[in-house]
Design a protein around this motif. Structure first.
Motif, PDB file in Angstrom:
ATOM      1  N   ALA A  79       0.825  -1.217   0.000  1.00 27.72           N
ATOM      2  CA  ALA A  79       0.000   0.000   0.000  1.00 27.72           C
ATOM      3  C   ALA A  79       0.854   1.259   0.000  1.00 27.72           C
ATOM      4  CB  ALA A  79      -0.935  -0.011   1.207  1.00 27.72           C
ATOM      5  N   LYS A  84      -2.256   4.957  -5.703  1.00 29.03           N
ATOM      6  CA  LYS A  84      -3.600   4.773  -5.158  1.00 29.03           C
ATOM      7  C   LYS A  84      -4.529   4.064  -6.132  1.00 29.03           C
ATOM      8  CE  LYS A  84      -7.524   7.219  -3.078  1.00 29.03           C
ATOM      9  NZ  LYS A  84      -8.295   6.036  -3.105  1.00 29.03           N
ATOM     10  N   ARG A  87      -3.623   0.496  -6.093  1.00 24.06           N
ATOM     11  CA  ARG A  87      -3.891  -0.035  -4.752  1.00 24.06           C
ATOM     12  C   ARG A  87      -5.371  -0.317  -4.577  1.00 24.06           C
ATOM     13  NH1 ARG A  87      -1.305   3.824  -1.948  1.00 24.06           N
ATOM     14  NH2 ARG A  87      -3.147   5.082  -1.701  1.00 24.06           N
TER      15      ARG A  87
END
Length: 126
Positions: A79, A84, A87
């Protein structure tokens, strides 16, 4: 990719992929003694993956990595290192993956190897 394009055309909507990758037997530490053929293969996979990502950036709905070694430890590390958008599309699950996987994919659409109802077929043999 051609299959997803065809499905999208037939259904008149964008069809996305839900990918399940079984990491059973994968180690978190690289093998420093791997052969030059393995190293070349890893490089080819990385290069091909980049080309596919560049050409088809929106075809993946989720990547579900099951049997991930030390998933509870690796999750926060991944992470922190992954953008993002990627992720949010990645699920890192350990050996008890069935409940989470089945919340996204019905057992009637999965092979028995993944806790589903379909025959495993040749593509699931090692």
């Amino acid at each position: 990719q051609l299959v997803l394009d065809e499905l999208s055309t037939r259904q008149d909507r964008l069809v996305l992929m839900f990918r399940v990758l079984d990491l059973a037997g994968v180690s978190l530490t690289p093998n420093p003694f791997r052969s030059s053929d393995v190293k070349k293969g890893e490089g080819m996979v990385k290069a091909a993956g980049k080309e596919v990502r560049d050409a088809y950036p929106t075809t993946t709905y989720k990547n579900c990595l099951i049997n991930a070694p030390a998933a509870s430890i690796a999750g926060p590390i991944v992470a922190a290192l992954v953008p993002k958008r990627s992720r949010d599309k990645t699920m890192l699950l350990g050996k008890d993956y069935a409940g989470e996987l089945h919340s996204f994919v019905a057992p009637s659409s999965l092979p028995k190897k993944l806790g589903g109802e379909l025959d495993n077929g040749n593509q699931w043999k090692k």
